[in-house]
Design a protein around this motif. Structure first.
Motif, mmCIF file in Angstrom:
data_model
loop_
_atom_site.group_PDB
_atom_site.id
_atom_site.type_symbol
_atom_site.label_atom_id
_atom_site.label_comp_id
_atom_site.label_asym_id
_atom_site.label_seq_id
_atom_site.Cartn_x
_atom_site.Cartn_y
_atom_site.Cartn_z
ATOM 1 N N VAL A 127 -17.817 4.615 42.794
ATOM 2 C CA VAL A 127 -16.541 4.732 42.881
ATOM 3 C C VAL A 127 -15.826 3.807 43.794
ATOM 4 N N ALA A 128 -15.139 2.726 43.430
ATOM 5 C CA ALA A 128 -14.915 1.652 44.238
ATOM 6 C C ALA A 128 -13.289 1.875 44.622
ATOM 7 N N ILE A 129 -13.007 2.171 45.953
ATOM 8 C CA ILE A 129 -11.789 2.663 46.395
ATOM 9 C C ILE A 129 -11.158 1.825 47.303
ATOM 10 N N GLY A 130 -11.802 0.415 47.715
ATOM 11 C CA GLY A 130 -11.066 -0.484 48.254
ATOM 12 C C GLY A 130 -11.130 -1.828 47.498
ATOM 13 N N PRO A 131 -10.970 -3.055 47.977
ATOM 14 C CA PRO A 131 -11.061 -4.223 47.496
ATOM 15 C C PRO A 131 -12.432 -4.311 47.005
ATOM 16 N N LEU A 132 -12.361 -5.336 45.499
ATOM 17 C CA LEU A 132 -14.107 -5.277 44.870
ATOM 18 C C LEU A 132 -15.153 -6.257 45.530
ATOM 19 N N THR A 133 -14.847 -6.687 46.623
ATOM 20 C CA THR A 133 -15.790 -7.856 46.910
ATOM 21 C C THR A 133 -17.151 -7.471 46.947
ATOM 22 N N ASN A 134 -17.629 -6.411 47.484
ATOM 23 C CA ASN A 134 -19.137 -5.838 47.358
ATOM 24 C C ASN A 134 -19.608 -6.055 45.955
ATOM 25 N N LEU A 135 -18.645 -5.195 45.148
ATOM 26 C CA LEU A 135 -19.248 -5.205 43.625
ATOM 27 C C LEU A 135 -19.333 -6.618 43.238
ATOM 28 N N ALA A 136 -18.220 -7.654 43.430
ATOM 29 C CA ALA A 136 -18.264 -8.963 42.622
ATOM 30 C C ALA A 136 -19.752 -9.650 43.273
ATOM 31 N N ARG A 137 -19.918 -9.320 44.945
ATOM 32 C CA ARG A 137 -21.268 -10.132 45.021
ATOM 33 C C ARG A 137 -22.187 -9.521 44.543
ATOM 34 N N ALA A 138 -22.401 -8.264 44.095
ATOM 35 C CA ALA A 138 -23.656 -7.713 43.406
ATOM 36 C C ALA A 138 -23.747 -8.487 41.876
ATOM 37 N N VAL A 139 -22.464 -8.601 41.403
ATOM 38 C CA VAL A 139 -22.423 -8.936 39.987
ATOM 39 C C VAL A 139 -22.832 -10.497 40.211
ATOM 40 N N GLU A 140 -22.807 -11.044 40.948
ATOM 41 C CA GLU A 140 -22.847 -12.402 41.342
ATOM 42 C C GLU A 140 -24.396 -12.660 41.568
ATOM 43 N N ARG A 141 -25.008 -11.809 42.322
ATOM 44 C CA ARG A 141 -26.453 -11.964 42.797
ATOM 45 C C ARG A 141 -27.311 -11.595 41.738
ATOM 46 N N ASP A 142 -27.012 -10.743 40.742
ATOM 47 C CA ASP A 142 -28.050 -10.081 39.703
ATOM 48 C C ASP A 142 -27.097 -9.792 38.554
ATOM 49 N N ALA A 143 -27.228 -10.568 37.308
ATOM 50 C CA ALA A 143 -26.375 -10.382 36.296
ATOM 51 C C ALA A 143 -26.863 -9.055 35.523
#
Length: 317
Positions: A127-143
């Motif tokens: 559950v992401a309740i702030g800006p999505l920066t951490n999630l985007a970095r995770a996507v960037e790091r691991d497809a």
């Protein structure tokens, strides 16, 4: 939506901890239906160090210090910089201070997200309740990251184009629109949105009467809520909203209480990255589910949300 049966729902909450984020954490920490595995912190509402303080204060108020790890994540948006919302939240907790000296886990939030989903593929709800920066970095790091997440619930955006930081943009998306675009395009098996308008403004408002009911509980939890809620309550009501807004708490509750959602529909979502509408979310209704890249809650049960929080703040199981 089908929930796992016979067990608590495993959760990770990615947060920019202030005010309603704290109440959302309390819900996940104290509701017996939730199994909060980790808290990850991203840049957002208030200064990063204040967000960390607020997370540990919330753990303290819940009596859960040392039981749920806190992982520190990205301090700036993907494109750089930080856009705060201290005019809304103050310090996010009404000047309250923690007495514990707990420290964050040394593992970076992005590393924790990748590890936790590898250890339990297809099991975790984030559950992401702030800006999505951490999630985007995770996507960037691991497809493969997105495919390992059972569902991602995002508090962000607006179904009808009404913003709360610009006329067109909601804060969590506006604070890092590149991250939001990366997350929307990542291919999460189930990507669900709780939006600012109209859902929050209609179904997740605690007016003065509700706040007084919480105050009257007279518990440590209710006292914490009232103090941490005062700044956003004052801000919201001074801007024509009928009380304080609680989309983060609604988003967390949606992860383990299907009855909170009265209507949810598929959408094709695009995030605006340029021009005057930067940070806006264009939700297009998708009649064909194959054309959708997300769903969005269109009607929530506001009475159920308040009753659930009232029980939590009263100290009821």
């Amino acid at each position: 939506m089908t929930l796992p049966t016979g067990r608590r729902v495993p959760l990770v909450i990615d947060t920019d901890t202030a005010s309603d984020d704290c109440f959302a954490l309390l819900l996940a920490l104290l509701d017996p239906r939730a199994d909060l595995r980790a808290i990850t912190i991203a840049q957002g509402n208030v200064s990063f160090d204040q967000q960390v303080h607020n997370a540990f204060l919330t753990l303290e108020v819940a009596g859960r210090v040392g039981e749920v790890p806190v992982h520190l994540g990205e301090r700036e948006a993907l494109a750089g910089g930080w856009i705060g919302a201290e005019d809304v939240h103050g310090d996010g907790v009404g000047g309250q201070r923690r007495t514990n000296d707990a420290q964050a886990d040394p593992e970076h939030a992005v590393d924790a997200l990748l590890r936790l989903t590898r250890e339990a593929p297809g099991e975790l709800s984030i559950v992401a309740i702030g800006p999505l920066t951490n999630l985007a970095r995770a996507v960037e790091r691991d497809a493969g990251f997105a495919g390992r997440v059972r569902e991602l619930i995002v508090m962000g955006g607006s179904l009808d184009g009404v913003g709360n930081i610009t006329p067109a943009a909601e804060y969590n998306i506006y604070a890092d629109p590149e991250a939001a675009a990366a997350v929307v395009g990542a291919g999460f098996p189930l990507l669900r949105f709780i939006t600012w308008s109209p859902v929050t403004l209609r179904d997740a408002i605690f007016d003065a009467g509700r706040v007084e009911q919480i105050r009257a509980l007279g518990t440590g939890l209710s006292d914490f809520f009232v103090r941490a809620n005062q700044a956003p309550f004052d801000f919201d009501t001074s801007h024509g909203v009928g009380g304080s807004t609680h989309p983060d708490t609604l988003s967390v509750l949606a992860a383990f209480d299907p009855r909170i959602v009265r209507e949810e529909r598929p959408f094709a979502l695009g995030v605006v990255l340029e021009g005057e509408r930067r940070g806006a979310t264009d939700f297009e209704m998708a009649d064909d589910a194959s054309a959708a890249n997300c769903t969005a809650v269109t009607v929530a049960d506001g009475e159920r949300l308040f009753a659930t929080m009232l029980g939590i703040l009263a100290g009821e199981d």
